[in-house]
Design a protein around this motif. Structure first.
Motif, PDB file in Angstrom:
ATOM      1  N   CYS A  12       0.835  -1.215   0.000  1.00 55.09           N
ATOM      2  CA  CYS A  12       0.000   0.000   0.000  1.00 55.09           C
ATOM      3  C   CYS A  12       0.862   1.255   0.000  1.00 55.09           C
ATOM      4  CB  CYS A  12      -0.952  -0.009   1.191  1.00 55.09           C
ATOM      5  SG  CYS A  12      -2.275  -1.234   1.042  1.00 55.09           S
ATOM      6  N   ILE A  13       1.886   1.294   0.823  1.00 54.30           N
ATOM      7  CA  ILE A  13       2.788   2.450   0.853  1.00 54.30           C
ATOM      8  C   ILE A  13       3.461   2.638  -0.498  1.00 54.30           C
ATOM      9  CG2 ILE A  13       4.965   3.319   1.815  1.00 54.30           C
ATOM     10  CD1 ILE A  13       4.020   2.152   4.537  1.00 54.30           C
ATOM     11  N   ALA A  14       3.954   1.561  -1.095  1.00 55.40           N
ATOM     12  CA  ALA A  14       4.646   1.662  -2.389  1.00 55.40           C
ATOM     13  C   ALA A  14       3.718   2.207  -3.472  1.00 55.40           C
ATOM     14  CB  ALA A  14       5.206   0.298  -2.795  1.00 55.40           C
ATOM     15  N   LYS A  15       2.466   1.744  -3.498  1.00 52.65           N
ATOM     16  CA  LYS A  15       1.511   2.216  -4.505  1.00 52.65           C
ATOM     17  C   LYS A  15       1.177   3.690  -4.294  1.00 52.65           C
ATOM     18  CE  LYS A  15       1.098  -1.419  -6.963  1.00 52.65           C
ATOM     19  NZ  LYS A  15       1.665  -1.431  -8.294  1.00 52.65           N
ATOM     20  N   ILE A  16       0.990   4.085  -3.064  1.00 51.64           N
ATOM     21  CA  ILE A  16       0.694   5.494  -2.784  1.00 51.64           C
ATOM     22  C   ILE A  16       1.904   6.357  -3.147  1.00 51.64           C
ATOM     23  CG2 ILE A  16       0.140   7.178  -0.986  1.00 51.64           C
ATOM     24  CD1 ILE A  16      -1.436   4.848   0.408  1.00 51.64           C
ATOM     25  N   GLN A  17       3.110   5.920  -2.803  1.00 48.17           N
ATOM     26  CA  GLN A  17       4.324   6.674  -3.158  1.00 48.17           C
ATOM     27  C   GLN A  17       4.483   6.798  -4.665  1.00 48.17           C
ATOM     28  OE1 GLN A  17       7.198   4.336  -0.942  1.00 48.17           O
ATOM     29  NE2 GLN A  17       7.347   5.924   0.648  1.00 48.17           N
ATOM     30  N   GLU A  18       4.192   5.733  -5.384  1.00 47.31           N
ATOM     31  CA  GLU A  18       4.264   5.769  -6.855  1.00 47.31           C
ATOM     32  C   GLU A  18       3.307   6.829  -7.402  1.00 47.31           C
ATOM     33  OE1 GLU A  18       3.038   2.865 -10.587  1.00 47.31           O
ATOM     34  OE2 GLU A  18       3.519   1.940  -8.657  1.00 47.31           O
ATOM     35  N   ASN A  19       2.108   6.880  -6.854  1.00 46.00           N
ATOM     36  CA  ASN A  19       1.132   7.874  -7.305  1.00 46.00           C
ATOM     37  C   ASN A  19       1.490   9.281  -6.840  1.00 46.00           C
ATOM     38  OD1 ASN A  19      -0.743   6.380  -8.920  1.00 46.00           O
ATOM     39  ND2 ASN A  19      -1.317   5.311  -7.050  1.00 46.00           N
ATOM     40  N   GLN A  20       2.108   9.398  -5.698  1.00 48.36           N
ATOM     41  CA  GLN A  20       2.581  10.696  -5.215  1.00 48.36           C
ATOM     42  C   GLN A  20       3.568  11.294  -6.218  1.00 48.36           C
ATOM     43  OE1 GLN A  20       4.609  10.313  -1.451  1.00 48.36           O
ATOM     44  NE2 GLN A  20       4.769  12.520  -1.128  1.00 48.36           N
ATOM     45  N   LYS A  21       4.490  10.469  -6.696  1.00 49.64           N
ATOM     46  CA  LYS A  21       5.467  10.922  -7.702  1.00 49.64           C
ATOM     47  C   LYS A  21       4.771  11.301  -9.002  1.00 49.64           C
ATOM     48  CE  LYS A  21       9.185   8.139  -5.805  1.00 49.64           C
ATOM     49  NZ  LYS A  21       9.898   6.857  -5.903  1.00 49.64           N
ATOM     50  N   LYS A  22       3.778  10.517  -9.407  1.00 49.84           N
ATOM     51  CA  LYS A  22       3.046  10.815 -10.640  1.00 49.84           C
ATOM     52  C   LYS A  22       2.314  12.154 -10.534  1.00 49.84           C
ATOM     53  CE  LYS A  22       2.390   6.092 -12.278  1.00 49.84           C
ATOM     54  NZ  LYS A  22       1.434   5.014 -12.561  1.00 49.84           N
ATOM     55  N   ILE A  23       1.740  12.429  -9.381  1.00 46.81           N
ATOM     56  CA  ILE A  23       1.064  13.714  -9.181  1.00 46.81           C
ATOM     57  C   ILE A  23       2.061  14.857  -9.324  1.00 46.81           C
ATOM     58  CG2 ILE A  23      -0.055  15.177  -7.446  1.00 46.81           C
ATOM     59  CD1 ILE A  23      -1.538  12.620  -6.487  1.00 46.81           C
ATOM     60  N   HIS A  24       3.227  14.729  -8.713  1.00 49.07           N
ATOM     61  CA  HIS A  24       4.251  15.773  -8.835  1.00 49.07           C
ATOM     62  C   HIS A  24       4.652  15.975 -10.296  1.00 49.07           C
ATOM     63  CE1 HIS A  24       5.551  17.146  -4.811  1.00 49.07           C
ATOM     64  NE2 HIS A  24       4.954  16.037  -4.421  1.00 49.07           N
TER      65      HIS A  24
END
Length: 168
Positions: A12-24
């Motif tokens: 879950c953390i890895a998926k959220i972090q991946e999306n956090q980078k995509k948002i940036h």
């Protein structure tokens, strides 16, 4: 069971972090004005989506799993018309997520099996982690789509040549 708990949390953390980078990455391609653009009165701007993501993850993870006070005003996330600066919104998202990652790391098997009342739902900690991960991904996709629409640019998240011919 401990392995499954740790695997769930780290996934879950890895998926959220991946999306956090995509948002940036996506938001680097748009202007402050484009951040607050709404396609129609029934739709939200990317700015609203960022406020909504912070509200949702705060309520579900920090308040419900982490025990913090719940001060969420959900309707304000959607009624805001800006212009709140893009960097301020991204900073708030990043700061909130750092706290979220800490809470998720600290969750035990008992925490994840325990039922909690969130909004109008009685859900387990497992349900909360899955909801937040899915919800974050859903809205990340909206931000990416709006960015492509506004900027006319590709995101280049993946190297298509390396993926060519690979089975799924």
């Amino acid at each position: 069971m401990i392995f499954m708990v740790e695997e769930l949390k780290s996934t879950c953390i890895a998926k959220i972090q991946e999306n956090q980078k995509k948002i940036h990455t996506a938001l680097e391609k748009i202007s402050e004005q484009e951040l607050w653009w709404r396609p129609n009165a029934q739709s939200n701007s990317m700015g609203n989506i960022l406020l909504h993501l912070c509200g949702n993850i705060t309520q579900y993870i920090l308040s419900s799993l982490g025990g913090a006070e719940d001060h969420r005003k959900r309707s304000a996330e959607f009624s805001e018309t800006g212009p709140l600066p893009k960097q301020e919104l991204l900073h708030n998202l990043d700061q909130t997520l750092e706290k979220v990652y800490t809470v998720i790391h600290q969750c035990t098997e008992t925490d994840l099996l325990q039922k909690r009342h969130v909004q109008v739902y009685d859900v387990t900690g497992i349900n909360i982690l899955i909801h937040v991960t899915e919800h974050f991904s859903y809205h990340t996709g909206q931000i990416i789509y709006f960015t492509k629409w506004q900027s006319g640019e590709a995101m280049h998240f993946y190297d298509d040549k390396k993926l060519e011919g690979k089975s799924v």
